[in-house]
Design an enzyme around this catalytic site. Structure first.
Site: not given
Length: 366
Positions: A70, A187, A221-222, A242, A322
């Protein structure tokens, strides 16, 4: 196997990281991928959600594979313009406010302008606020200090800023001499860069994968529904690429490819996951099998949406997920090698165990 093109992956990753692409505002990153693949003479297709798909024809065209990564990232939206001209935000994706305290950001207005700023708690100055150190970082206390001579809501609106404007976080990219890459949004742009260059390697070499394979670059995706639709009916195997989440209690590291056995959605498909593990063992690929208790992927989203596929998940180990993330070039290389081996190898007949299938192949080579 294709040789790992470290410099190409590095350049592609740095270019991608520099493109703002919070979920819902990822079109620039998709444009980048589309242009890069188009330069290889490959035909791409965008779906209605804005994701991008490219297909490599394989030796087996009966059972297809679907590999996703993603391009969308964490970010925010303007929730409120405060009377003093500062902005309150609403999160896009799952992160803690502590992870962006002091982060530089950009506000993307509906009329095409961009304004820089800094995300801060409302009580940041220790010279003014007695609770500066202890003030909770929350939706109510975090705000954007704009780099504008605007000290009222009216003055801010004159600059084109409105509620609902997207806010991206500056990636702060650094590639160290010791091989680490530090940045926000590894990410999942680390995996995207690997996939782009792996597709390029197949296109340039003329080699065909074992199965017709669709590569899909998702952009939601998030928020949980990046690649859960428009999956071709012939797809049997679904592999999400991922980041591997690292930390206390985890087995992964920044130098390996992580293979996920289970996340918050439950166990991944045993046969396909075991196939990846056996490929890694067979090709001496540094890997770690792990469980991510607070994690979901495009593959788990697809299965939840009702698609009848075998699903699996792998990717480079990334520290401080994150937040201000870090991985190492070795993790990118090991991910590349596992994906390359996977693309060139057929999954043993699912009516027999994966272990037996590998044993039979090993005996045949002997």
């Amino acid at each position: 196997m294709h040789a790992f093109p470290e410099e190409r992956v590095k350049m592609t990753l740095v270019d991608l990281l520099a493109i703002p692409s919070p979920t819902g505002y990822a079109h620039r990153a998709v444009d980048f991928v589309e242009k890069r693949l188009g330069s290889l003479g490959l035909e791409t297709v965008r779906d209605n959600k804005g994701g991008l798909r490219v297909t490599l024809n394989g030796k087996n065209d009966r059972h297809h594979r679907y590999i996703t990564a993603h391009v969308d990232t964490l970010g925010a939206m303007v929730k409120e313009i405060k009377p003093d001209g500062r902005l309150k935000l609403t999160k896009i994706g799952g992160f803690g406010w502590f992870s962006v305290d002091g982060a530089y950001c950009r506000v993307h207005t509906r009329d095409g302008r961009e304004h820089s700023g800094t995300i801060l708690a409302s009580h940041t100055s220790v010279h003014v606020y007695h609770d500066a150190e202890k003030q909770p970082r929350s939706d109510e206390t975090m705000e954007v200090r704009l780099d504008l001579a605007a000290n009222s809501a009216e003055e801010v609106r004159k600059q084109g800023i409105r509620v609902g404007d997207f806010v991206s976080f500056e990636p702060m990219i650094e590639w160290t001499e010791t091989g680490f890459i530090k940045a926000r949004h590894l990410d999942d742009k680390a995996a995207v860069a690997v996939l782009i260059e792996l597709i390029a390697a197949f296109a340039k070499s003329g080699r065909r994968p074992a199965h017709t394979t669709h590569f899909y670059f998702s952009c939601y995706e998030e928020v949980g529904f990046g690649a859960n639709s428009a999956i071709p009916p012939d797809v049997r195997e679904f592999l999400a690429v991922d980041m591997g989440a690292l930390g206390s209690g985890q087995t992964g590291d920044e130098f390996s490819v992580s293979i996920c056995a289970k996340d918050s959605s439950g166990p991944y498909h045993y046969g396909l996951t075991q196939f990846l593990v056996r490929l890694a063992e067979e090709h001496d690929i540094r890997h770690q099998v792990d469980i991510y208790p607070r994690y979901g992927s495009d593959a788990s989203a697809a299965v939840r949406a009702g698609h009848d596929v075998m699903h699996a998940l792998c990717g480079p180990g990334v520290d401080a997920s994150h937040a201000y993330e870090r991985t190492h070039r070795d993790a990118l290389e090991q991910t590349w090698r596992l994906l390359d081996a996977y693309l060139m190898t057929s999954l043993p007949d699912t009516r027999e165990s994966v272990n037996d299938g590998f044993a039979q192949r090993t005996a045949a080579r002997a």
